[in-house]
Write a protein that holds these residues in place. Structure first.
Motif, PDB file in Angstrom:
ATOM      1  N   THR A  68       0.827  -1.207   0.000  1.00 54.73           N
ATOM      2  CA  THR A  68       0.000   0.000   0.000  1.00 54.73           C
ATOM      3  C   THR A  68       0.860   1.255   0.000  1.00 54.73           C
ATOM      4  OG1 THR A  68      -0.152  -0.092   2.395  1.00 54.73           O
ATOM      5  CG2 THR A  68      -1.978  -1.033   1.163  1.00 54.73           C
ATOM      6  N   LEU A  69       0.693   2.034  -1.024  1.00 53.41           N
ATOM      7  CA  LEU A  69       1.314   3.359  -1.154  1.00 53.41           C
ATOM      8  C   LEU A  69       0.312   4.177  -1.940  1.00 53.41           C
ATOM      9  CD1 LEU A  69       3.715   5.455  -1.332  1.00 53.41           C
ATOM     10  CD2 LEU A  69       4.371   4.304  -3.443  1.00 53.41           C
ATOM     11  N   SER A  70      -0.070   5.326  -1.414  1.00 54.82           N
ATOM     12  CA  SER A  70      -1.001   6.193  -2.135  1.00 54.82           C
ATOM     13  C   SER A  70      -0.527   7.621  -2.054  1.00 54.82           C
ATOM     14  CB  SER A  70      -2.396   6.169  -1.491  1.00 54.82           C
ATOM     15  OG  SER A  70      -3.072   4.991  -1.800  1.00 54.82           O
ATOM     16  N   GLN A  71      -0.707   8.360  -3.122  1.00 54.33           N
ATOM     17  CA  GLN A  71      -0.552   9.799  -3.018  1.00 54.33           C
ATOM     18  C   GLN A  71      -1.831  10.302  -2.368  1.00 54.33           C
ATOM     19  OE1 GLN A  71       0.284  11.840  -6.687  1.00 54.33           O
ATOM     20  NE2 GLN A  71       0.214  13.853  -5.716  1.00 54.33           N
ATOM     21  N   VAL A  72      -1.731  11.091  -1.302  1.00 56.39           N
ATOM     22  CA  VAL A  72      -2.946  11.552  -0.633  1.00 56.39           C
ATOM     23  C   VAL A  72      -3.266  13.014  -0.927  1.00 56.39           C
ATOM     24  CG1 VAL A  72      -2.938   9.781   1.173  1.00 56.39           C
ATOM     25  CG2 VAL A  72      -1.749  11.942   1.583  1.00 56.39           C
ATOM     26  N   THR A  73      -2.262  13.815  -1.175  1.00 59.26           N
ATOM     27  CA  THR A  73      -2.510  15.197  -1.624  1.00 59.26           C
ATOM     28  C   THR A  73      -1.419  15.598  -2.607  1.00 59.26           C
ATOM     29  OG1 THR A  73      -1.263  16.095   0.270  1.00 59.26           O
ATOM     30  CG2 THR A  73      -3.664  16.040   0.483  1.00 59.26           C
ATOM     31  N   VAL A 125       2.215  11.374   0.549  1.00 58.78           N
ATOM     32  CA  VAL A 125       1.799   9.988   0.314  1.00 58.78           C
ATOM     33  C   VAL A 125       1.472   9.331   1.647  1.00 58.78           C
ATOM     34  CG1 VAL A 125       3.158   9.667  -1.805  1.00 58.78           C
ATOM     35  CG2 VAL A 125       4.198   9.146   0.421  1.00 58.78           C
ATOM     36  N   SER A 126       0.749   8.223   1.589  1.00 60.78           N
ATOM     37  CA  SER A 126       0.542   7.408   2.785  1.00 60.78           C
ATOM     38  C   SER A 126       1.039   5.998   2.522  1.00 60.78           C
ATOM     39  CB  SER A 126      -0.943   7.364   3.166  1.00 60.78           C
ATOM     40  OG  SER A 126      -1.675   6.625   2.217  1.00 60.78           O
ATOM     41  N   THR A 165       1.166   1.971   4.708  1.00 60.97           N
ATOM     42  CA  THR A 165       0.853   1.243   5.936  1.00 60.97           C
ATOM     43  C   THR A 165       1.877   0.124   6.093  1.00 60.97           C
ATOM     44  OG1 THR A 165      -0.762  -0.071   4.704  1.00 60.97           O
ATOM     45  CG2 THR A 165      -1.631   1.706   6.054  1.00 60.97           C
ATOM     46  N   LYS A 222       2.884  12.581   9.800  1.00 61.01           N
ATOM     47  CA  LYS A 222       1.822  12.091  10.673  1.00 61.01           C
ATOM     48  C   LYS A 222       1.971  10.579  10.799  1.00 61.01           C
ATOM     49  CE  LYS A 222      -2.066  14.528   9.897  1.00 61.01           C
ATOM     50  NZ  LYS A 222      -3.101  15.304  10.562  1.00 61.01           N
ATOM     51  N   MET A 272       0.055   3.630  10.005  1.00 60.92           N
ATOM     52  CA  MET A 272       0.025   4.382   8.756  1.00 60.92           C
ATOM     53  C   MET A 272       0.941   5.587   8.929  1.00 60.92           C
ATOM     54  SD  MET A 272      -3.075   6.349   6.800  1.00 60.92           S
ATOM     55  CE  MET A 272      -3.789   4.903   6.045  1.00 60.92           C
ATOM     56  N   ILE A 332       1.934   9.143   7.109  1.00 59.99           N
ATOM     57  CA  ILE A 332       1.666  10.128   6.056  1.00 59.99           C
ATOM     58  C   ILE A 332       2.921  10.984   5.964  1.00 59.99           C
ATOM     59  CG2 ILE A 332       0.248  12.122   5.428  1.00 59.99           C
ATOM     60  CD1 ILE A 332      -2.103  10.573   6.705  1.00 59.99           C
TER      61      ILE A 332
END
Lengths: 216, 216
Positions: free
Chosen positions: A31-36, A42-43, A45, A119, A128, A130
């Motif tokens: 799991t790797l996501s760009q969040v903004t 990115v985030s 977990t 975070k 998680m 961030i």
């Protein structure tokens, strides 16, 4: 509740690394996501039991490498199937240091991100993180490996083609494949999974044999 | 910093819906991750400006449908390219109600999850919701649509095959395609993007023309 519904979510395969006080380690995550976008964050977990998680809690920084569809399964296994508490994963693995002093893996990868944690969210079994992306590097134009493709490779459903179209050396035969539902470790021992003792536990997250499900 | 490195992260395409005081709405998102197995929790990120975000802040629940690789682009556009503040997206869209009273979209999807929000994280332009999965349903065995594949469909790089192998009606010609870097809206107007006025803004997140990048 049909848990298999969750397996339809699209994941990738990533190598997560960090360094603290000269100690380096890495593990695989899916799991790797760009969040903004502004700021670019990115985030990720990470299983709390992972040594890499312990190090990131201290270092507050990490590098993440996006694994190529053409990657050797050995590279993924190298980071995924042992603990940095027991072995030095960077002993025979090439890496470069980024500006945050993270060991960055470029072998078998298509892009790398250098990140500072902003975070830290406690999710029970996982943390998680961030993080702000302080540098991003594209290495080549290969496709990313999806977790579904990785699973198909492991189960022999698909064969990995090298650039010269030779068959991958990693595919041997199709046999039943079992995956841990908690940490996504895919059992790949010589003994058939069904024949393992009842007290077999996942080597990564220590869940019982019953936490495994049949993939193919 | 090479921002294109971020585009190598593997995303899916999802329809996110909720309901509060009888008002229903939905939008498309590209980030959904399972974050823990015990309890079974997922995370999503939603642009704060989205009406769906506003409703979830009140309802603390949502349904998310995993879009099929074979989905009609019209279904994605239906949820992605207009605001529920202006139109009733469920007027001509079939749905069922789950046990949380969310309107669940099954058309063109392969699985659905019903979720209760347990944590709400402010990420600036976006909110992240961490939620417990209270029900999960697998609808069929089709493959999920990845965001990369969706982008290739929009840009005409690939053609979508229907089950009967007819070409999709959605592919017309290959032309330059521009995508908003903030909300991932893909411009699909009749006028070439380059010819749009300088004060063009993204209809979804209201960022300026300069926030768009060329995809193909």
């Amino acid at each position: 509740m049909d848990q298999s519904a969750l397996f339809t979510i699209t994941y990738g395969v990533y190598i997560l690394t960090t360094e603290v006080d000269g100690k380096m380690n890495g593990c695989t995550i899916n799991t790797l996501s760009q969040v903004t976008q502004e700021p670019m964050r990115v985030s990720i977990t990470v299983l709390k039991k992972n040594f890499t998680n312990e190090l990131i809690k201290k270092s507050n920084k990490f590098s993440v490498s996006i694994v190529s569809k053409n990657a050797s399964l050995n590279t993924i296994a190298h980071f995924g199937y042992s603990s940095g508490r027991d072995v030095d994963k960077f002993k025979d693995m090439p890496y470069i240091l980024d500006e945050l002093n993270n060991p960055v893996v470029e072998k078998d990868c298509i892009a790398t991100l250098s990140c500072k944690v902003v975070k830290d969210i406690d999710l029970g079994t996982h943390n998680m993180f961030i993080a702000e992306v302080v540098n991003a590097k594209k290495l080549n134009n290969e496709e990313p490996m999806t977790y579904a493709y990785y699973r198909d490779l492991k189960t022999g459903k698909v064969e990995q083609k090298k650039d010269n179209e030779k068959k991958s050396e990693t595919i041997e035969k199709v046999k039943d494949v079992y995956e841990c539902s908690v940490c996504h470790y895919i059992y790949d021992g010589d003994i058939d999974f069904e024949d393992l003792p009842d007290d077999y536990i996942c080597p990564i997250c220590h869940k019982p044999k019953s936490a495994f499900f049949k993939v193919n």
